[in-house]
Design an enzyme around this catalytic site. Structure first.
Site, PDB file in Angstrom:
ATOM      1  N   LYS A  34       0.832  -1.217   0.000  1.00  0.00           N
ATOM      2  CA  LYS A  34       0.000   0.000   0.000  1.00  0.00           C
ATOM      3  C   LYS A  34       0.864   1.263   0.000  1.00  0.00           C
ATOM      4  O   LYS A  34       2.069   1.194   0.296  1.00  0.00           O
ATOM      5  CB  LYS A  34      -0.921  -0.024   1.227  1.00  0.00           C
ATOM      6  CG  LYS A  34      -0.173  -0.055   2.549  1.00  0.00           C
ATOM      7  CD  LYS A  34      -1.097  -0.463   3.680  1.00  0.00           C
ATOM      8  CE  LYS A  34      -0.324  -0.469   4.986  1.00  0.00           C
ATOM      9  NZ  LYS A  34      -1.108  -1.061   6.083  1.00  0.00           N
ATOM     10  N   ARG A 129     -10.227  -0.757  15.388  1.00  0.00           N
ATOM     11  CA  ARG A 129     -10.225   0.032  14.167  1.00  0.00           C
ATOM     12  C   ARG A 129     -11.168  -0.712  13.224  1.00  0.00           C
ATOM     13  O   ARG A 129     -12.369  -0.516  13.295  1.00  0.00           O
ATOM     14  CB  ARG A 129      -8.791   0.170  13.631  1.00  0.00           C
ATOM     15  CG  ARG A 129      -8.626   1.277  12.620  1.00  0.00           C
ATOM     16  CD  ARG A 129      -7.173   1.429  12.184  1.00  0.00           C
ATOM     17  NE  ARG A 129      -6.637   0.207  11.578  1.00  0.00           N
ATOM     18  CZ  ARG A 129      -5.399   0.093  11.097  1.00  0.00           C
ATOM     19  NH1 ARG A 129      -4.556   1.101  11.162  1.00  0.00           N
ATOM     20  NH2 ARG A 129      -4.996  -1.040  10.559  1.00  0.00           N
ATOM     21  N   TYR A 254      15.407  30.513   7.357  1.00  0.00           N
ATOM     22  CA  TYR A 254      14.133  31.141   7.713  1.00  0.00           C
ATOM     23  C   TYR A 254      13.980  31.278   9.219  1.00  0.00           C
ATOM     24  O   TYR A 254      14.234  30.336   9.972  1.00  0.00           O
ATOM     25  CB  TYR A 254      12.956  30.318   7.185  1.00  0.00           C
ATOM     26  CG  TYR A 254      12.743  30.471   5.696  1.00  0.00           C
ATOM     27  CD1 TYR A 254      12.398  31.697   5.144  1.00  0.00           C
ATOM     28  CD2 TYR A 254      12.882  29.367   4.851  1.00  0.00           C
ATOM     29  CE1 TYR A 254      12.198  31.832   3.785  1.00  0.00           C
ATOM     30  CE2 TYR A 254      12.680  29.493   3.484  1.00  0.00           C
ATOM     31  CZ  TYR A 254      12.341  30.729   2.954  1.00  0.00           C
ATOM     32  OH  TYR A 254      12.147  30.856   1.613  1.00  0.00           O
ATOM     33  N   MET A 302      11.806  24.338   1.759  1.00  0.00           N
ATOM     34  CA  MET A 302      11.129  23.471   0.798  1.00  0.00           C
ATOM     35  C   MET A 302      12.132  22.707  -0.069  1.00  0.00           C
ATOM     36  O   MET A 302      11.955  21.527  -0.354  1.00  0.00           O
ATOM     37  CB  MET A 302      10.210  24.319  -0.098  1.00  0.00           C
ATOM     38  CG  MET A 302       9.313  23.492  -0.989  1.00  0.00           C
ATOM     39  SD  MET A 302       8.333  24.511  -2.095  1.00  0.00           S
ATOM     40  CE  MET A 302       7.202  25.305  -0.963  1.00  0.00           C
TER      41      MET A 302
END
Ligand SMILES: *Cc1c(COP(=O)(O)O)cnc(C)c1O
Length: 361
Positions: A34, A129, A254, A302
């Site tokens: 997955k 769950r 930053y 980023m």
């Protein structure tokens, strides 16, 4: 020049599958793929796991992508299907479904299929769950066996919330309550995830579901430095794109969050949260350049990260490779530095990162 790259070691992947089989020699192996094979690339990883007995995914789209990629092994949908209109798709593609609630069972009973499908009945033994209550087992089991839409090869499964913690007795209680509940049935049983495979041999039974460990990462608590004979499959790497000399008192990046205590040299590295690197990795989180560890300083941007290379500035140059995690730097360790789990780091790799699959032999 290639920057952010996930190098995928196919030999390590096959080695880890062999370790699963060595640890659970009597069990069939469901390779859990997955979330893009935990960020490693769904179809490519599946193609390299011929030795697995089945694949497991969370969503139908993932299963369809495997079929589109030419994979023919049985595929199990770990959450089952979400609408009765999915059932013909399951049949047409040889997908096996988990059944964890009344809606799914009723949909299977009510549909008209040209042939039956295989079902994995999921019982909730304490994770709370997915899964039916143990008290519902008799009824669900009987109804599944009676439905002409269900193949006779029903499997019974449950899931562990705490198997990563060997000191937590809850897993043993789950194994005991599950085996008691299904006693007398001859159906195949499936309990163990990676932590169950590594830590709880009593949980192996007929099928194991290996996810994280296939990718060479330990699911266990306190795993850093513990050798489970696994080999990391992913090496997340990039390059140094600038070298910068800074002096005592300079504030870096930053927010000016990090202040140089003394004159030093920074390597600016082409990797950031835009590649999936965790923005919250704390100061000092290691990277490896030329076999040596250096600590991250300042905010993670980023696209870039600044690394304090101190007085080693002569030996490090623009273009040098930087390992963010991989064989020289366990992702388990980075996860601790970022206050998360390795699963999340691997899944978070973004499409900007290029993949490089390597296999020799
Ligand atoms: C994801 C998942 C697994 C695999 O877990 P790992 O810890 O990665 O081995 C097994 N079973 C179920 C139901 C899952 O959702």
């Amino acid at each position: 020049m290639r920057l952010a790259t996930a190098e995928i070691d196919i030999n390590a992947l096959r080695h880890n599958l062999a370790i699963v089989k060595q640890m659970a020699p009597s069990s069939k192996v469901m390779a859990v793929l997955k979330a893009n094979a935990y960020g490693h690339g769904l179809v490519k990883i599946a193609q390299c796991l011929q030795g697995a007995d089945a694949f497991a995914v969370a969503r139908i789209d993932e299963a369809l992508a495997l079929r589109a990629g030419g994979l023919t092994k049985p595929i199990i949908l770990l959450e089952g299907f979400f609408d009765s209109s999915d059932l013909p798709i399951l049949l047409a593609n040889n997908f096996e479904t988990v059944v964890h609630d009344e809606n799914q069972l009723a949909a299977i009973e009510a549909c008209q299929l040209e042939a039956p499908i295989s079902v994995w009945l999921k019982i909730d033994t304490g994770m709370h769950r997915l899964g039916i209550e143990p008290e519902q087992f008799e009824e669900f089991y009987t109804r599944l066996k009676q439905s002409p839409n269900v193949k006779a090869d029903t499997k019974l499964m449950t899931h562990f919330p705490c198997a990563d913690d060997l000191n937590n007795h809850f897993t043993a209680l789950q194994i005991a309550s599950f085996t008691k509940l299904v006693k007398g049935q001859s159906d195949a049983l499936c309990l163990a995830n990676s932590a169950g495979i590594i830590g709880w041999p009593d949980a192996h039974f007929d099928w194991v579901r290996s996810g994280l460990m296939l990718y060479g990462v330990s699911p266990m608590l306190d795993c850093v430095g513990v050798d489970h004979a696994l080999k990391p499959v992913m090496r997340l790497k990039t390059r140094v794109i600038a070298i910068k000399h800074v002096v005592s008192g300079d504030r870096i990046g930053y927010g000016g969050r990090w202040t140089c205590k003394e004159d030093t040299t920074l390597a600016v590295v082409a990797m950031g949260y835009g590649d999936g690197y965790p923005r919250h990795a704390r100061e000092g989180t290691p990277v490896v350049i030329k076999g040596e560890r250096y600590g991250i300083v300042g905010s993670i941007s980023m696209d870039m990260i600044t690394v304090d290379i101190g007085s080693n500035d002569k030996s490090i140059h623009v273009g040098d490779e930087v390992e963010m995690w991989g064989p020289s730097l366990p992702v388990e360790e980075i996860a601790i530095c970022a206050d998360t789990i390795p699963y999340e780091l691997l899944c978070n790799i973004t499409p900007r990162v290029s993949y490089d699959y390597q296999a020799d032999g």
